[in-house]
Design an enzyme around this catalytic site. Structure first.
Site, mmCIF file in Angstrom:
data_model
loop_
_atom_site.group_PDB
_atom_site.id
_atom_site.type_symbol
_atom_site.label_atom_id
_atom_site.label_comp_id
_atom_site.label_asym_id
_atom_site.label_seq_id
_atom_site.Cartn_x
_atom_site.Cartn_y
_atom_site.Cartn_z
ATOM 1 N N THR A 1 0.695 -1.172 0.069
ATOM 2 C CA THR A 1 0.112 -0.119 -0.019
ATOM 3 C C THR A 1 0.907 1.374 0.100
ATOM 4 O O THR A 1 0.637 2.203 -0.693
ATOM 5 C CB THR A 1 -0.787 0.087 1.291
ATOM 6 O OG1 THR A 1 -1.307 -1.153 1.394
ATOM 7 C CG2 THR A 1 -2.136 1.021 1.030
ATOM 8 N N VAL A 2 1.852 1.284 0.873
ATOM 9 C CA VAL A 2 2.720 2.490 0.795
ATOM 10 C C VAL A 2 3.528 2.704 -0.321
ATOM 11 O O VAL A 2 3.560 3.713 -0.838
ATOM 12 C CB VAL A 2 3.551 2.438 2.305
ATOM 13 C CG1 VAL A 2 4.503 3.816 2.373
ATOM 14 C CG2 VAL A 2 2.689 2.555 3.348
ATOM 15 N N LYS B 1 9.010 1.658 11.476
ATOM 16 C CA LYS B 1 8.748 1.849 12.829
ATOM 17 C C LYS B 1 9.510 0.754 13.666
ATOM 18 O O LYS B 1 10.164 0.932 14.617
ATOM 19 C CB LYS B 1 7.245 2.159 13.559
ATOM 20 C CG LYS B 1 6.431 1.175 13.298
ATOM 21 C CD LYS B 1 4.882 1.364 13.191
ATOM 22 C CE LYS B 1 4.171 0.194 12.488
ATOM 23 N NZ LYS B 1 2.943 0.475 12.054
ATOM 24 N N GLU C 1 10.337 10.110 8.717
ATOM 25 C CA GLU C 1 9.239 10.813 9.123
ATOM 26 C C GLU C 1 7.868 9.835 9.351
ATOM 27 O O GLU C 1 7.066 9.995 10.065
ATOM 28 C CB GLU C 1 8.962 11.851 7.842
ATOM 29 C CG GLU C 1 7.985 12.917 8.501
ATOM 30 C CD GLU C 1 8.051 13.620 9.765
ATOM 31 O OE1 GLU C 1 8.862 14.567 9.867
ATOM 32 O OE2 GLU C 1 7.262 13.371 10.549
ATOM 33 N N GLY D 1 2.557 8.706 10.631
ATOM 34 C CA GLY D 1 2.220 8.699 9.439
ATOM 35 C C GLY D 1 2.431 10.295 8.645
ATOM 36 O O GLY D 1 3.529 10.566 8.307
ATOM 37 N N LYS E 1 6.143 3.568 18.062
ATOM 38 C CA LYS E 1 6.321 4.929 17.652
ATOM 39 C C LYS E 1 6.605 5.866 19.007
ATOM 40 O O LYS E 1 7.268 6.881 18.726
ATOM 41 C CB LYS E 1 4.920 5.318 17.101
ATOM 42 C CG LYS E 1 4.308 4.613 15.758
ATOM 43 C CD LYS E 1 3.029 4.749 15.640
ATOM 44 C CE LYS E 1 2.563 3.988 14.511
ATOM 45 N NZ LYS E 1 0.988 3.830 14.405
HETATM 46 N N1 HSE Z 1 -1.898 0.197 12.356
HETATM 47 C C1 HSE Z 1 -1.462 1.620 12.241
HETATM 48 C C2 HSE Z 1 -2.388 2.378 12.944
HETATM 49 C C3 HSE Z 1 -1.090 1.934 11.140
HETATM 50 O O1 HSE Z 1 -3.747 1.889 13.142
HETATM 51 O O2 HSE Z 1 -2.145 3.447 13.271
HETATM 52 C C4 HSE Z 1 -0.022 3.046 11.079
HETATM 53 O O3 HSE Z 1 1.190 2.798 11.508
#
Ligand code: HSE
Length: 440
Positions: free
Chosen positions: A14-15, A107, A131, A136, A207
């Site tokens: 996806t990314v 991450k 970043e 995100g 994170k």
């Molecule tokens: N699973 C993560 C979320 C995706 O729900 O924020 C982004 O890191």
């Protein structure tokens, strides 16, 4: 035209595909902003034949991401494969070791090996930008790394997991059950492949580990984080919180205390009028407190391909412009080991929901145990749900009724000791629900 920045892209999920689209769509803007184009020239992914909404033919295919990482035809590696181990780790290390800058959204990799990778990047005098690894599409890494250099940061806290915030919002607003909300979050593509990683707080912890390191100059250390997820949160908690003027959020919090740096992830009650309480759905938010500066709050999309691609492309733009900053905002040699403040010493208010036996003396017993730990109560509410349903007579049956306590500031240690004593007294059934209250 100036030489393009040539990108090797490892990962076409996806990314990765969103990065391809954003670079194509933003081509002219990026050229104007950076003075040179940014172009993907080669790609690598696990499965070549998979259906994707990009034209794969446009790019040279490289089977092994580590070979792509050292390919002489690329100037920078973008790693969006994910995972703390190989192949992501090997590819990132390989690129840095031959002096190629790296942009990663990973991450898990940063949380586990962030300091070592920063040392490697520094040794080879190349950028390591990440970043996209935390929150995100919110530029919080840049804010911490470059935007608050003159400030002494005291606390950073935020909603760092879109899945959990989505679940808590839907439960509260639409009175849906936890499992139904989780299924929806999965369908919408917010959740990790293993959603327990989201709901048990581990995604937030990774994170937070990265952000705390940037904020306080400590080596990334997810092991120093106390972690609790949201799976025990019920509609009864959300309702009670609402009546008391609070909302429940899964927060990651890192705060400087006299005992060291306290890092914790847990469901948290925040006052409804606080900026962070207004953040609903999959949206993320991060607040930074600094000495002498009013809190800075950034709100935005934290999950999904488009938001993550925005952060990756921004990192690429910095590399195209020749911006150089240490990965964690200071030379790796100046980063210190985390002095971890024990969770037991956490201080703050608490929400406690007990199922108390409805008979004379119960409240007195609970009050005595709290008083023994010097815990002062701001409010206490007993709900006669059994009586309302006509099932029993209040105060006689000994049937369990919910009792909700809000404490003034106290310590984690005191709360745990008081509740252990209440359980030994056998005046409650089940485990007490405890939610910490965060001042904001
Ligand atoms: N699973 C993560 C979320 C995706 O729900 O924020 C982004 O890191």
């Amino acid at each position: 035209m100036a030489e393009p920045l040539k990108v090797g892209l490892a990962g076409l999920g996806t990314v990765g595909t969103a990065v391809v689209h954003l670079l194509e769509r933003g081509r002219d803007k990026l050229l104007a902003r950076c003075g040179r184009p940014i172009e993907v020239v080669a790609v690598s992914a696990r499965v070549r034949g998979k259906k994707r909404d990009i034209e794969l033919r446009k790019f040279r295919w490289v089977e092994d991401p580590s070979v792509l990482a050292t390919d002489p035809a690329i100037d920078v590696l973008v790693e969006v494969m994910g995972g703390a181990g190989d192949p992501a780790r090997r590819a990132v290390e390989a690129a840095l070791a031959v002096g190629k800058p790296v942009v990663t959204a990973n991450k898990a990799l940063l949380a586990r090996h962030g300091h070592k990778l920063a040392v490697l990047a520094e040794r080879h005098q190349v950028q390591l930008n990440f970043e996209a690894a935390a929150a995100g599409g919110i530029p919080i890494v840049k804010t911490l790394r470059e935007g608050l250099n003159g400030d002494a940061l005291t606390r950073i806290y935020g909603i760092l997991n879109g899945t959990c915030n989505y679940i808590l919002s839907r439960m509260e607003q639409d009175r849906l059950a936890f499992d139904d909300c989780l299924r929806e979050a999965q369908r919408l593509g917010y959740a990790e492949a293993d959603p327990s990683f989201d709901v048990e707080g581990h995604d937030t912890a990774q994170k937070l580990a990265i952000l705390a390191s940037l904020a306080f100059g400590t080596k990334v250390d997810p092991g120093a984080i106390y972690v609790e997820g949201i799976s025990s949160i019920t509609l009864a908690d959300l309702d009670a919180a609402g009546e008391l003027g609070y909302r429940v959020k899964l927060l990651g919090v890192a705060v400087k205390t006299e005992a060291g740096i306290e890092q914790r992830v847990h469901p948290t009650m925040v006052r409804k009028d606080a900026a962070i309480a207004q953040v609903m759905g999959a949206t993320n938010a991060v607040t930074v407190d600094a000495d002498g500066l009013a809190p800075v709050t950034l709100v935005g999309p934290g999950a999904g391909g488009r938001a993550t691609a925005s952060a990756v492309v921004s990192d690429l733009a910095d590399i195209a412009r020749g911006v150089r900053t240490p990965p964690f905002g200071r030379p790796a040699a100046r980063m210190t080991a985390v002095r971890k403040a024990p969770m037991q010493r956490h201080e703050g208010g608490y929400y406690i929901r007990l199922l108390a036996r409805d008979r004379p003396g119960t409240a007195a017993t609970i009050a005595r145990r709290l008083a023994q730990q010097k815990i002062s109560l701001e409010s206490i509410v007993q709900r006669h749900e059994t009586a309302a349903s006509g099932a029993s007579q209040p105060g006689r049956s000994g049937a369990p009724v919910p009792v909700i306590l809000i404490t003034y500031a106290t310590s984690e240690d005191a709360v745990r000791k008081a509740l252990a004593a209440v359980r030994r007294d056998r005046v409650i059934s089940g485990r007490p629900q405890v939610i910490r209250i965060e001042k904001n």
